[in-house]
Each structure stands twice: as C-alpha cells, then as structure tokens.
Design a protein around this motif. Sequence first.
Motif, PDB file in Angstrom:
ATOM      1  N   LEU A 106      73.503  80.556 -94.695  1.00 28.90           N
ATOM      2  CA  LEU A 106      72.969  81.688 -93.942  1.00 28.90           C
ATOM      3  C   LEU A 106      72.411  81.233 -92.603  1.00 28.90           C
ATOM      4  O   LEU A 106      72.640  81.858 -91.563  1.00 28.90           O
ATOM      5  N   GLN A 107      71.687  80.138 -92.617  1.00 29.73           N
ATOM      6  CA  GLN A 107      71.110  79.621 -91.372  1.00 29.73           C
ATOM      7  C   GLN A 107      72.182  79.072 -90.440  1.00 29.73           C
ATOM      8  O   GLN A 107      72.079  79.196 -89.219  1.00 29.73           O
ATOM      9  N   LEU A 108      73.208  78.467 -91.011  1.00 26.37           N
ATOM     10  CA  LEU A 108      74.294  77.927 -90.187  1.00 26.37           C
ATOM     11  C   LEU A 108      75.052  79.031 -89.463  1.00 26.37           C
ATOM     12  O   LEU A 108      75.481  78.857 -88.325  1.00 26.37           O
ATOM     13  N   THR A 109      75.227  80.162 -90.127  1.00 26.51           N
ATOM     14  CA  THR A 109      75.915  81.282 -89.459  1.00 26.51           C
ATOM     15  C   THR A 109      75.086  81.808 -88.292  1.00 26.51           C
ATOM     16  O   THR A 109      75.633  82.207 -87.256  1.00 26.51           O
ATOM     17  N   ALA A 110      73.771  81.800 -88.452  1.00 26.40           N
ATOM     18  CA  ALA A 110      72.899  82.208 -87.343  1.00 26.40           C
ATOM     19  C   ALA A 110      73.012  81.233 -86.182  1.00 26.40           C
ATOM     20  O   ALA A 110      73.062  81.631 -85.010  1.00 26.40           O
ATOM     21  N   LEU A 111      73.041  79.936 -86.502  1.00 27.61           N
ATOM     22  CA  LEU A 111      73.196  78.925 -85.458  1.00 27.61           C
ATOM     23  C   LEU A 111      74.524  79.080 -84.733  1.00 27.61           C
ATOM     24  O   LEU A 111      74.602  78.966 -83.502  1.00 27.61           O
ATOM     25  N   ALA A 112      75.594  79.344 -85.488  1.00 24.01           N
ATOM     26  CA  ALA A 112      76.922  79.470 -84.896  1.00 24.01           C
ATOM     27  C   ALA A 112      76.990  80.653 -83.933  1.00 24.01           C
ATOM     28  O   ALA A 112      77.662  80.588 -82.893  1.00 24.01           O
ATOM     29  N   ILE A 169      81.552  86.107 -83.816  1.00 22.51           N
ATOM     30  CA  ILE A 169      80.131  86.423 -83.735  1.00 22.51           C
ATOM     31  C   ILE A 169      79.823  87.724 -84.470  1.00 22.51           C
ATOM     32  O   ILE A 169      78.844  87.817 -85.217  1.00 22.51           O
ATOM     33  N   ILE A 170      80.672  88.739 -84.277  1.00 20.80           N
ATOM     34  CA  ILE A 170      80.448  90.025 -84.937  1.00 20.80           C
ATOM     35  C   ILE A 170      80.517  89.874 -86.452  1.00 20.80           C
ATOM     36  O   ILE A 170      79.708  90.431 -87.198  1.00 20.80           O
ATOM     37  N   CYS A 171      81.478  89.072 -86.927  1.00 22.76           N
ATOM     38  CA  CYS A 171      81.587  88.841 -88.371  1.00 22.76           C
ATOM     39  C   CYS A 171      80.364  88.103 -88.908  1.00 22.76           C
ATOM     40  O   CYS A 171      79.804  88.467 -89.956  1.00 22.76           O
ATOM     41  N   LEU A 172      79.932  87.055 -88.187  1.00 20.04           N
ATOM     42  CA  LEU A 172      78.778  86.270 -88.642  1.00 20.04           C
ATOM     43  C   LEU A 172      77.496  87.086 -88.625  1.00 20.04           C
ATOM     44  O   LEU A 172      76.700  87.039 -89.564  1.00 20.04           O
ATOM     45  N   VAL A 173      77.314  87.862 -87.530  1.00 21.65           N
ATOM     46  CA  VAL A 173      76.109  88.669 -87.434  1.00 21.65           C
ATOM     47  C   VAL A 173      76.133  89.778 -88.474  1.00 21.65           C
ATOM     48  O   VAL A 173      75.106  90.120 -89.075  1.00 21.65           O
TER      49      VAL A 173
END
Length: 413
Positions: free
Chosen positions: A76-82, A280-284
């Motif tokens: 979860l945190q890695l997706t925020a970083l990405a 970005i849209i997918c991760l967010v």
Amino acid sequence: MAESSEESTEVRFKSFIRVPEGFFDVIGVARYAPTKDRKRLRFVLFWSSFGNTAVCVVLEMIYFVLAARSGLANFLQLTALASCTGFSALSVAKIMTIKLHETKLKEMLRELESLFPGTAMLQDHYGVHRYYREGQLVMKSFSVLYMILIWIFNLMPLVSMMIGYRTERVWHKELPYFMWYWYDWHRAGYFEITFVQQNWGGFVSAVYNLSTDLMYCAFILLFCIQFDIVAQRLRHARPDDRAGLIETVRIHQKVIELCNQLERIFSPSLLVNFMLSSVIICLVGFQATAGVQPIDLFKFILFLISSLVQVFLLCYYGNKLIVAVGRASQEPLEADIYIFFLVFVSLFTHRHQSDQISYSAFEGHWINASGSYQKSLLLVMVRSLKPQKLTALKFSVISLASFSKVSRPSGGV
C-alpha cells in the motif's frame, strides 16, 4: 450592448498564450518575446528549479527502491510512493519537451501570429472572441484548481503537525513526500530546509505539468481559429476568384503543417503522459479503496483529481481539433452531380473539425464558376477529407474517447 462592446475590442495574439507564459515566467522558461535584461535571471531560475526537481525525482526513486528491498514499506505504501514519483518524473519529461524545442515552438508561434486576424472587425467576423473567452475561462479555472490541489498536498503535513502539537504538545515532524536523505532531516534547521526544498520541488513539478499542457492547448485553439478562417473564406469566396482560393489554400496547408509539427514535438511526452497517468489513476484508485487513514485518503483523492483533470484537458482540446465546429447552413443547394456525389458519400458519414472546410467549400458560390475553378476547389475538398488529429506517438488519438479509456480502472493508451 456590453457583449457587443466587448467583441468590438481587438484581441491580441499574445492573449492566447498569456496564461502558460505566466507560468513560464515562474520557472524561468523564455517567453515568446523575452526581454534581454532578464535573460540571466531566467537562466538561473530555470536550472535551479529543474535541478531541484530532478534531485527530488532521484531521491524518491532511491527511497522507493530501499523501502521495497528492506521491507520498510508494504504494498500500500509503495503504491503511494510510485504515484508521487510518477507525477514528478512526468513533469520533468514535459518541461524538457518545451526546453528542447524552444526555438521551434517560437517559430511556430510567429507563423501563427502572421496568420492571426489583426483587426477587431476581422476578429468579430471570424469569431476570435468566442475562442478567446473559452480559452481564458478553461485555462484560468484549470490553473486555479491545479494550484489549490498542489498546495493543499504540500502544506497538509504542516497542518497535521499543528494539530498534533495542539493535542499532544509535541511536534511530530512530517514531510510532504517520501525521499531518501543522507542526513537526519529531523534535526532543527535541517527540517525547515528540507521542507522548503520538497515544497519547491512539488510546486515546480505542478507548474511544469500545467504550463506545458496549457501551451499545448493554446496551440490547438489557434489552429481551430485558422480552420474557421479557411472555412469562412471558402464559404464566402467569389466565383472564379483564383487569387483568393490560392491564399486560402496556402493558409490551409500552413496550418496542417503546423499541426504536424506540434504532433512531432509533443507526441513522445503525450505517450509518457497517458501511460503514467493511467498507472497513477490505477494506483490512486487502489489507495482510495484500500481502507487507508482519512487524511491519507484525502491526499490520494487530490492526486486522483489532478491526474484526471490533467488528462481531460489534453483530451478535450485534442477532441476540439477533431469534432466538427462548422456552421453549415440549412438552405438547400443545387450542385453538379459529380461534386454532390463525392461530398455526400465521403463527408456526410461523419464530421470532424477539418470537415467544416469541405462543407464550407460546398456551400460557396462555385455553381456558376468555371470548370477549372470547380476542379481546384474539389482538390481542396478532397484534401480536407483527411481529419486533422493529434496522437500520442500514433498509439492513441488525443480525444475524449482516449480519456474514457484512460480514466477506466483497466484503461490505458
């Protein structure tokens, strides 16, 4: 009366690029007609801003790799970083597009200015005010929204620290972005410098994205004006006016050439933009549905809104170049059978922005013209059957259909 008075006022060509050039001033990119006394200041401002932003991207990448290797961050945190890293990397790619093609873009603006109607009467006749009002409304609204979003994101840790101090009487130092530092940024003095450095990098990244997108949209607006001018010249052309037809064809060819040049310049960055925006849209979207803390959810929603609005702006103006804006009259027309058949079969199936040129030529006063003039006009109509469009390196047409694909969870270019 107020509207009539407004439309009688002459619109300057530079008014169409005023908003993006205002942001260019902030980051040190040279204007269309820069003043020499600020050249050194622009040089220092641009390269210091660019250097800080590039450092931010590198530090974000290092933090991401270290966090993934050491297990300090979960998925979860890695997706925020990405998401943050992708946003910053995209901004660097965009501003380098402007900087590498700075001379060419200025030449294109000079050519468009030479074609721009210079009197209030001509501007009123060609509907320039309508494009100007729309452009200013969209650009200013988008700019205000984007600046609000980025500064809320940047200053949210400061608000969180103040709330924490008020409840616990302890300063829990936080930074807006996750970056790797070779020093302890929690120490007094170091924290303040690091906080400002990150805010500067985040702001400059937003300005890079914003200024590049707005300049791209300004070019498209200016192209649309020229297509309208070509259409109206053809619609009101006098029979057998070869000189007028040659001048109209010259304008048409020049605008098509400029459209192709714009595509060659922006296609690579647009492809990167669409690909990264999709990720970005997918991760967010994943972050927003993963049960994160309310304050983190708010940050992710801001990121999602900024990404969606950015892609929508590009697709809206790309679509504007495609979709018909021609104002074909409703009066019945008599025509020679060979021209009518060609126009009916090839034009009335679907309409594009450039289709209005064929419609306008068909509505013109060509019926009583000579056969040679009619054939010359027919060549213009046949050429305009090829819709003018901008693409992301030929992988996808920049249009609202592309936006619907990108904005879907499983979407993409």
